[in-house]
Design an enzyme around this catalytic site. Structure first.
Site, PDB file in Angstrom:
ATOM      1  N   SER A 140       0.849  -1.192   0.000  1.00  0.00           N
ATOM      2  CA  SER A 140       0.000   0.000   0.000  1.00  0.00           C
ATOM      3  C   SER A 140       0.879   1.234   0.000  1.00  0.00           C
ATOM      4  CB  SER A 140      -0.900   0.012   1.248  1.00  0.00           C
ATOM      5  OG  SER A 140      -1.547   1.269   1.401  1.00  0.00           O
ATOM      6  N   TYR A 154      -2.563  -1.060  10.110  1.00  0.00           N
ATOM      7  CA  TYR A 154      -2.635  -1.392   8.680  1.00  0.00           C
ATOM      8  C   TYR A 154      -1.373  -0.926   7.965  1.00  0.00           C
ATOM      9  CZ  TYR A 154      -4.244  -1.472   3.842  1.00  0.00           C
ATOM     10  OH  TYR A 154      -4.354  -1.703   2.486  1.00  0.00           O
TER      11      TYR A 154
END
Length: 248
Positions: A140, A154
Site C-alpha cells: 500500500s 494497517y
C-alpha cells in the site's frame, strides 16, 4: 507469458477484479478465499465468458498456515506449473493504539503480515523447485509512513510486507524468479469505509488495470495508479507529523 496465476483474497475487492481482468487476457486462474460461494459465483461468471480458460477455486483461510502450504502445493501439482502467485488477501480492521482495539489490530497484523509470510513461503518453495515464477505482493502507499487511528496497524503491516518482499527479491536476484511489490493508492473497494471519499480515489476497474500493467512488466516496485501516487509517495515521506494527521 505467466499462464497459471493464483490469487488470494479473490472473492472481493482487488482480487476479484484482477481475476476478471486476467480472465479476459486468457490466463488460467486459481482463486482462493474463505467464501466458497462467492468464489464459485465468480468462477461460473468467468468460465461462461471465457470458456477456453481454466478456473479453479480453493476455500482458503490464509491464517490457517498449514492449509496455505497444502493448497499452494496441490495447485502446482495439478497444473504442472504455477507461474505467478499474487499475495492479495488482507483486511483493514483496527483503531488507535491504546483505545481498546487490540483484538482488531491483532487480526490485521496476523492477516496482513504473518499470513502473507506464509503465502510467500509457500509460493517461493514452489518457485525455487521450478527455478521459475513470479511472486507479487499487494502492499500500500500507506507503507511509506506511519498513519494515525484506524490506519496505524494497517500501514505498519504494509510496510513490513514491503520490506519482506524486498528481502525475498534480494535473495533471488539474478535468478529466473521475479518478485514485485505493488503499492496501490486509494481504490474504491470494500476496505474503504462506506461514506468516506479519500483523495485521488479511483474505481476498482481503473485501479486494477494499473496494478496488472505493473505486474505484467514484472517491475520490482510500483506505486499505482502512477499518477498521482508515484509522485505523492515522495511528498508523504517528508510531510511533517501535523500534516500526517490530516490523512486519516
Amino acid at each position: 507469458m505467466r499462464k497459471n496465476i493464483l490469487i488470494t483474497g479473490a472473492s472481493s475487492g482487488l482480487g476479484k477484479e484482477m481475476a476478471r481482468q486476467y480472465a479476459a487476457m486468457g490466463r488460467n486462474l486459481v482463486l482462493c478465499a474463505r467464501r466458497r460461494d462467492a468464489l464459485q459465483a465468480l468462477a461460473s461468471e468467468l468460465t461462461s465468458q471465457y470458456p477456453d480458460i481454466k478456473v479453479q477455486i480453493r476455500a482458503l483461510d490464509v491464517n490457517e498456515h498449514e492449509q496455505v502450504f497444502t493448497v499452494f502445493h496441490s495447485v502446482a501439482n495439478e497444473f504442472g506449473k504455477l507461474d505467478r502467485v499474487i499475495v492479495n488477501a488482507g483486511i483493514g480492521k483496527g483503531g488507535s493504539i491504546g483505545k481498546g482495539f487490540f483484538n482488531a489490530n491483532r487480526q490485521t497484523a496476523e492477516t496482513n503480515f504473518v499470513a502473507a509470510l506464509a503465502q510467500c513461503e509457500a509460493a517461493m518453495e514452489i518457485f525455487r523447485q521450478q527455478n521459475d515464477g513470479h511472486l507479487v505482493t499487494i502492499s500500500s502507499v500507506s507503507s511509506v509512513r506511519g498513519f494515525r487511528g484506524a490506519f496505524t496497524t494497517y500501514a505498519a503491516t504494509k510496510a513490513g510486507l514491503a520490506s519482506l518482499t524486498e528481502g525475498i527479491r534480494i535473495d533471488v536476484l539474478h535468478t529466473p524468479i521475479s518478485v514485485t511489490t505493488i503499492h496501490p493508492g486509494y481504490i474504491d473497494t470494500e476496505i474503504i469505509d462506506e461514506g468516506t471519499k479519500p483523495p485521488f480515489m479511483v474505481d476498482v476497474q481503473t485501479g486494477c488495470r494499473s496494478i496488472i500493467k505493473a505486474i505484467e512488466k514484472e517491475v520490482d516496485i510500483a506505486y499505482v495508479p502512477f499518477w498521482p501516487w508515484a509522485l505523492l509517495r515522495h511528498l508523504l515521506a517528508w510531510l511533517p507529523l501535523g500534516w500526517m494527521r490530516r490523512f486519516s
